[in-house]
Design a protein around this motif. Structure first.
Motif, mmCIF file in Angstrom:
data_model
loop_
_atom_site.group_PDB
_atom_site.id
_atom_site.type_symbol
_atom_site.label_atom_id
_atom_site.label_comp_id
_atom_site.label_asym_id
_atom_site.label_seq_id
_atom_site.Cartn_x
_atom_site.Cartn_y
_atom_site.Cartn_z
ATOM 1 N N HIS A 191 0.824 -1.210 0.000
ATOM 2 C CA HIS A 191 0.000 0.000 0.000
ATOM 3 C C HIS A 191 0.857 1.259 0.000
ATOM 4 N N GLY A 192 2.132 1.128 0.358
ATOM 5 C CA GLY A 192 3.031 2.268 0.362
ATOM 6 C C GLY A 192 4.269 1.974 -0.443
ATOM 7 N N LYS A 212 6.440 4.386 -6.414
ATOM 8 C CA LYS A 212 6.145 5.375 -5.369
ATOM 9 C C LYS A 212 7.417 5.819 -4.660
#
Length: 259
Positions: free
Chosen positions: A144-145, A189
Motif C-alpha cells: 500500500h506504500g 512510489k
C-alpha cells in the motif's frame, strides 16, 4: 491456423478483422466481425482454430506453462487458475493499451527487457483479475506504500551491480518479498519512476561517467552499461538525455584542451 499451446495464449487486435472465424474446444466455429481491441483468450491445452480473409494486425502473447498460475498465487493468493475466455469480439481497452505499448517498444529498436517484462506482468494481472475466478481472491502479497529505506537501498545496489545483465521484475519482487504487481507500485512510489525507467537512468549515468573519465571505446562502454550496441546507447541517450556519447566525449576533450 490450428493451434494448441501448453501455456495460456492471448491475442489483441490492433485493427478490425471482418468475418473472422474462431473455434475453441468444440466442433462449432463462430463467425463474427472482430473490432479493434478484441481480446482472444485461449487457455492452455485447448484446441483452437481460426481463419481470416484480410490482413490481421495483432499482438500475440504466450505465457510459459504455469507462469500465470504463479502470478495468480502471488497477486491474489489463488490456489488454482481457471481462465474464462470472453465472448467472441469482446473489446478490452486496457489490454489494447498494454498491447500498443508493447508494439511501440518493440518497433523502436532494441527493446528494454525489464519494460517488456513489466508490461507482460501488467497484462497477466489484468487477465487473471478479469477473466478468471482467481481475480476474486484477496490474500496475495500487497503493497500500500513505498519500499522501506533499507529495501530501497538493497534494490538500488542490486540494480547497480547488474547494469550489464538482464533483470526481471520477478527477481526484483522476490528481493522485496512482494508480488510483481505490488513491487512495481511500491518501487514507482519510492523512486518516482517505474523500474525500467530507473534502470535506464542508472545505465545512462554509468555510461556518461565512463565516457567522461576513461578512454574506453564507446562500443565497450555500451556493453558494460547494459546496452546491446553502440547505436543502442546512442539512441537511448539521445532520447532521454538529449545528447550523444560522442558529444559527451567531445565536450570533455574541449574542456581538457582549454585547461
Amino acid at each position: 491456423m490450428n493451434f494448441e499451446s501448453p501455456g495460456d495464449f492471448f491475442a489483441i487486435l490492433f485493427a478490425p478483422v471482418p468475418n473472422a472465424e474462431l473455434r475453441l474446444a468444440s466442433d462449432k466455429s463462430n463467425i463474427f466481425d472482430a473490432p479493434t481491441g478484441a481480446l482472444i483468450v485461449i487457455p492452455r491445452n485447448v484446441d483452437s482454430s481460426s481463419r481470416w480473409s484480410s490482413l490481421r494486425m495483432n499482438l500475440t502473447v504466450g505465457f510459459e506453462p504455469g507462469q500465470l498460475d504463479v502470478l495468480a498465487e502471488q497477486e491474489f493468493g489463488a490456489a488454482e487458475l481457471d481462465l474464462q475466455p470472453p465472448a467472441f469480439g469482446h473489446v478490452d481497452q486496457r489490454a489494447l493499451q498494454i498491447a500498443q505499448l508493447v508494439k511501440q517498444e518493440l518497433s523502436g529498436g532494441p527493446a528494454s527487457e525489464i519494460y517488456v517484462d513489466s508490461l507482460m506482468t501488467a497484462l497477466g494481472i489484468h487477465i487473471i483479475r478479469n477473466y478468471s475466478g482467481a481475480g476474486k481472491a484477496t490474500t496475495g502479497a500487497k503493497a500500500h506504500g513505498g519500499l522501506s529505506p533499507r529495501i530501497a537501498r538493497q534494490v538500488e545496489e542490486y540494480l547497480r551491480e547488474r547494469l550489464s545483465s538482464t533483470v526481471s521484475v520477478a527477481e526484483l519482487a522476490a528481493l522485496c518479498d512482494l508480488s510483481p504487481g505490488a513491487f512495481i507500485r511500491a518501487f514507482t512510489k519510492t523512486f518516482g519512476a517505474p523500474p525500467h525507467r530507473y534502470l535506464i537512468n542508472l545505465r545512462l549515468s554509468f555510461s556518461a561517467e565512463l565516457l567522461a573519465q576513461t578512454e574506453l571505446p564507446i562500443s565497450e562502454i555500451a556493453h558494460s552499461s547494459g546496452f546491446s550496441s553502440q547505436s543502442h546507447l546512442t539512441s537511448t541517450m539521445r532520447k532521454y538525455r538529449h545528447t550523444t556519447p560522442a558529444q559527451i566525449r567531445g565536450g570533455r576533450t574541449r574542456v581538457q584542451t582549454q585547461s
